[in-house]
Write a protein that holds these residues in place. Structure first.
Motif: not given
Length: 455
Positions: A28-30, A326-330, A333-337, A356-362
């Protein structure tokens, strides 16, 4: 076949990603946000300042107490700062923000493997190195390497492994029990790891045995993972070490420490006690792999395998994820929500926690992301207890959940203590089995906080 004796339930395994090979998550480049608290205990103390350049694998925060663990950067880049960010449950926590270098793909700490040893080296010689000299190292040196690598329990508890392996004076550990049960529905990260890296896991078990002075190792794996069992048996045989691979009956919560010890050794951990009271040290298979990586390859814990799954997930699988992604990026990669998603859970359906926060880091403790559609996300309407006793039958600790939940509602802390509330595993068996849909485990968690020692 091995099993624990009291209670337990049989939820649908729902191992939708079983057999799916491990894939590396693209770089990721974020901004990479590394949480300072990825373990039980005091948050780590930052060692870097804004503007500093860090390398992949560099320690960026040190342990700040006995029950604490350092954290390392999974990327090379510049430190933006130390900021507050929301964790997956929406709580504000301190983190170190790193802006990755361009072309960081070749520098990621978790991608530093020789391609010939990546995911599936011959288990007879897992590292391509002479492994025996590592087993001659002083236990203190092995434990120090584990501590410096920031290794914690990767089964979800995130207890610093250094603490578990440091046997208190006057005690002894004669057996190392390795948890490969993975009894939580939907999750397959440990299964995938055992299939791919059985040799390195067994090597890690041998290092753990050396570190704590144990003469025997036992790896417990639920019987619904036949390929993992065979891979681990073959690796253990080739190692010629005193390590047994024990298939276990599929039954939740087979992977809980006390239940695992009872099933595999016949010993019982006393109420309020620890595994060392039964002369046992317990670690997860992913932790054993991380120990191998730290001691033999010198790699700190900067990534882990995460299962992304759910009934409507397009490309669910088991992914090697750099910490701080970020959880959202993971999920992307699995096809999105999927459309109509009702809930996202960090972990599995029994002991996981809603996100409650998909932008939280793993984080180190994240073993899975479970995505449930709306139809599976709503709790049934609660009705009065019918005194059926099913929660008592299901409780693996022999407690009375219906009574403890009522006492918790009433704030009866002394009565909660008297009825053993602190022995509750928070496994969720009682809530799962309750025909009245009472949120029993929620009240048991509240009751444990009420009965906690007052400071």
């Amino acid at each position: 076949m091995k099993r624990f004796r009291r209670g337990g339930i049989h939820p649908s395994p729902s191992k939708l990603t079983a057999g799916v090979p491990i894939l590396d998550l693209p770089v990721s480049d974020s901004p990479c946000r590394i949480m300072l608290s990825q373990h039980i205990g005091k948050p780590a103390r930052p060692l870097v300042k804004p503007g500093e350049h860090v390398e992949a694998g560099q320690m960026i925060a040190e342990a700040d107490g006995f029950v604490s663990a350092p954290v390392h950067s999974p990327v090379s880049g510049k430190v933006k700062g130390i900021e507050k960010t929301r964790n997956p449950q929406g709580l504000w926590r301190d983190c170190i923000v790193i802006i990755p270098d361009p072309a960081n793909d070749e520098q990621l700490a978790h991608r530093g493997r020789d391609p010939q040893t990546h995911w599936g080296k011959d288990p007879e010689n897992p590292s391509g190195l002479d492994f025996e000299p590592y087993l001659q190292e002083a236990p203190e040196k092995i434990i120090r390497a584990i501590a410096d690598a920031g290794i914690v329990g990767l089964g979800g508890a995130t207890f610093p492994s250094r603490v578990k392996l440091t046997v208190p004076e006057g005690r002894e550990a004669d057996t190392v029990v390795i948890n490969g049960a993975e009894c939580e529905p939907f999750l397959t990260c440990d299964d995938a790891l055992m299939r791919a890296e059985a040799g390195k896991i067994i090597a890690g078990v041998r290092l753990i045995m050396r570190a704590c002075g144990a003469s025997k190792g036992i790896v417990g794996i639920e019987a619904n993972k036949p390929e993992a069992i065979e891979a681990m048996k073959e690796a253990a045989k080739k190692s010629r070490a005193n390590i047994d691979i024990e298939p276990m009956r599929t039954r939740y919560p087979q992977g809980s420490e006390k239940q695992l010890i009872q099933a595999l050794t016949g010993r019982k951990v006393p109420a309020g006690g620890l595994p060392i009271d039964a002369r046992v040290v317990v670690q997860n298979v992913a932790t054993a792999f991380a120990v191998y990586e730290a001691v033999v390859s010198g790699k700190p814990l900067t990534s882990r395998i995460v299962t992304v799954t759910g009934p409507e997930v397009i490309s669910g699988g088991n992914f090697l994820v750099p910490l701080g992604t970020p959880l959202r990026e993971i999920i992307d990669f699995a096809g999105g929500l999927p459309a109509g998603t009702g809930k996202v859970i960090a972990g599995g359906p029994m002991m996981g926690r809603a996100v409650s926060n998909l932008d939280a880091p793993s984080e180190k403790g994240l073993g899975g992301i479970l995505i449930l559609p709306e139809r599976m996300s709503q709790r049934p309407k609660e009705v009065n207890c019918i005194r059926c006793g099913r929660c008592v039958e299901a409780c693996p600790m022999g407690l009375e959940p219906y009574l403890l939940a009522t006492l918790s509602k009433l704030g009866k802390d002394e009565e909660l203590m008297a009825h053993g509330i602190r022995n509750c595993l928070e496994c969720g068996c009682c809530s799962y089995i309750c025909p009245s849909a009472r949120p029993l485990v929620d009240f048991l968690k509240l009751g444990k906080s009420l009965a906690a020692p007052k400071r």
